[in-house]
Design a protein around this motif. Structure first.
Motif, PDB file in Angstrom:
ATOM      1  N   TYR A   5       0.830  -1.202   0.000  1.00 43.72           N
ATOM      2  CA  TYR A   5       0.000   0.000   0.000  1.00 43.72           C
ATOM      3  C   TYR A   5       0.864   1.251   0.000  1.00 43.72           C
ATOM      4  O   TYR A   5       1.998   1.243   0.459  1.00 43.72           O
ATOM      5  N   ARG A   6       0.258   2.338  -0.480  1.00 42.31           N
ATOM      6  CA  ARG A   6       0.892   3.654  -0.423  1.00 42.31           C
ATOM      7  C   ARG A   6      -0.198   4.677  -0.127  1.00 42.31           C
ATOM      8  O   ARG A   6      -1.282   4.637  -0.700  1.00 42.31           O
ATOM      9  N   ALA A  11      -6.158   9.215   0.259  1.00 40.20           N
ATOM     10  CA  ALA A  11      -6.559   7.847  -0.099  1.00 40.20           C
ATOM     11  C   ALA A  11      -5.360   6.903  -0.091  1.00 40.20           C
ATOM     12  O   ALA A  11      -4.214   7.322  -0.240  1.00 40.20           O
ATOM     13  N   TRP A  12      -5.668   5.632   0.089  1.00 41.29           N
ATOM     14  CA  TRP A  12      -4.663   4.587  -0.027  1.00 41.29           C
ATOM     15  C   TRP A  12      -4.763   3.971  -1.418  1.00 41.29           C
ATOM     16  O   TRP A  12      -5.861   3.790  -1.949  1.00 41.29           O
ATOM     17  N   THR A  13      -3.615   3.658  -2.015  1.00 43.24           N
ATOM     18  CA  THR A  13      -3.601   2.861  -3.239  1.00 43.24           C
ATOM     19  C   THR A  13      -2.906   1.550  -2.904  1.00 43.24           C
ATOM     20  O   THR A  13      -2.172   1.447  -1.919  1.00 43.24           O
ATOM     21  N   TYR A  14      -3.159   0.546  -3.713  1.00 42.48           N
ATOM     22  CA  TYR A  14      -2.576  -0.765  -3.443  1.00 42.48           C
ATOM     23  C   TYR A  14      -2.068  -1.396  -4.733  1.00 42.48           C
ATOM     24  O   TYR A  14      -2.509  -1.048  -5.828  1.00 42.48           O
ATOM     25  N   GLY A  31      -5.014  -0.522  -7.670  1.00 46.72           N
ATOM     26  CA  GLY A  31      -6.094   0.442  -7.691  1.00 46.72           C
ATOM     27  C   GLY A  31      -6.115   1.297  -6.440  1.00 46.72           C
ATOM     28  O   GLY A  31      -5.185   1.286  -5.634  1.00 46.72           O
ATOM     29  N   THR A  32      -7.215   2.027  -6.282  1.00 45.13           N
ATOM     30  CA  THR A  32      -7.449   2.840  -5.102  1.00 45.13           C
ATOM     31  C   THR A  32      -8.291   2.028  -4.144  1.00 45.13           C
ATOM     32  O   THR A  32      -9.274   1.409  -4.557  1.00 45.13           O
ATOM     33  N   LEU A  33      -7.912   2.022  -2.889  1.00 42.95           N
ATOM     34  CA  LEU A  33      -8.618   1.249  -1.872  1.00 42.95           C
ATOM     35  C   LEU A  33     -10.110   1.589  -1.885  1.00 42.95           C
ATOM     36  O   LEU A  33     -10.482   2.751  -1.814  1.00 42.95           O
ATOM     37  N   GLY A  34     -10.928   0.562  -2.014  1.00 47.73           N
ATOM     38  CA  GLY A  34     -12.373   0.742  -1.989  1.00 47.73           C
ATOM     39  C   GLY A  34     -13.025   0.791  -3.354  1.00 47.73           C
ATOM     40  O   GLY A  34     -14.237   0.686  -3.469  1.00 47.73           O
ATOM     41  N   ALA A  35     -12.239   0.945  -4.408  1.00 49.83           N
ATOM     42  CA  ALA A  35     -12.776   0.953  -5.777  1.00 49.83           C
ATOM     43  C   ALA A  35     -12.261  -0.285  -6.502  1.00 49.83           C
ATOM     44  O   ALA A  35     -11.188  -0.795  -6.177  1.00 49.83           O
ATOM     45  N   ARG A 109     -11.579  -4.848  -4.446  1.00 53.09           N
ATOM     46  CA  ARG A 109     -11.451  -3.446  -4.037  1.00 53.09           C
ATOM     47  C   ARG A 109     -10.230  -3.197  -3.158  1.00 53.09           C
ATOM     48  O   ARG A 109     -10.096  -2.123  -2.590  1.00 53.09           O
ATOM     49  N   GLY A 110      -9.393  -4.193  -3.004  1.00 50.90           N
ATOM     50  CA  GLY A 110      -8.172  -4.019  -2.223  1.00 50.90           C
ATOM     51  C   GLY A 110      -8.401  -3.771  -0.746  1.00 50.90           C
ATOM     52  O   GLY A 110      -7.551  -3.200  -0.068  1.00 50.90           O
TER      53      GLY A 110
END
Length: 163
Positions: A5-6, A11-14, A31-35, A109-110
């Motif tokens: 993760y970053r 927002a967090w991306t993974y 992607g972006t966490l949650g999407a 969604r990570g």
């Protein structure tokens, strides 16, 4: 599977990677966490997989991706109460259905990996419990609720608890 993760702005991306033995491919999900994330695949022989995963790790580190910070993780528990010490065949079927449905939603969604169901006793009875550690409690809760509501198992049979 490797998941890193970053934090970017708010927002967090993974990025995730694994080797699919059946397809003989390296799979990268990001992607972006949650999407819903995006997937890329690369054909690779099994003997190349370890080197490719190490290259993935090196690139992620260079780009600022790391393992999820423990202090930022929240544990959610999906609890399916049981009528006896062990699940009946119909309870087992329901538990497996819930696990499959929730696992897919969280993974795409990570939002974290869902652990295998485990029978636990809390003094008031027995339950099958599935755990997930997530960086975004709110998005994970909504994803879990949506997966349960959209599944074949009545939502009233599954409890979602924090911690």
């Amino acid at each position: 599977m490797i998941t890193l993760y970053r934090r970017e702005d708010q927002a967090w991306t993974y990025r995730e990677a694994w080797y699919d033995d059946d397809a003989q491919e390296l799979v990268i999900h990001r992607g972006t966490l949650g999407a819903n994330g995006k997937i890329a695949t690369e054909k690779a022989a099994p003997e190349e997989s370890e080197q490719l995963l190490q290259s993935f790790l090196a690139q992620c580190e260079q780009d600022g991706y790391h393992e999820a910070p423990t202090e930022s993780l929240t544990e959610l528990r999906l609890v399916y109460p049981l009528k006896a010490e062990q699940p009946s065949s119909s309870e087992e079927r329901n538990i497996n259905t819930v696990h499959r449905d929730v696992l897919g939603v969280l993974a795409w969604r990570g939002l974290g990996a869902l652990g295998e169901p485990e029978v636990e006793s809390d003094g008031n009875g027995h339950a099958s419990v599935m755990r997930v550690k997530t960086l975004h409690q709110g998005k994970a809760r909504e994803a879990v609720k949506s997966a349960v509501r959209g599944g074949d198992v009545p939502a009233s049979k599954v409890e979602l608890r924090v911690g």
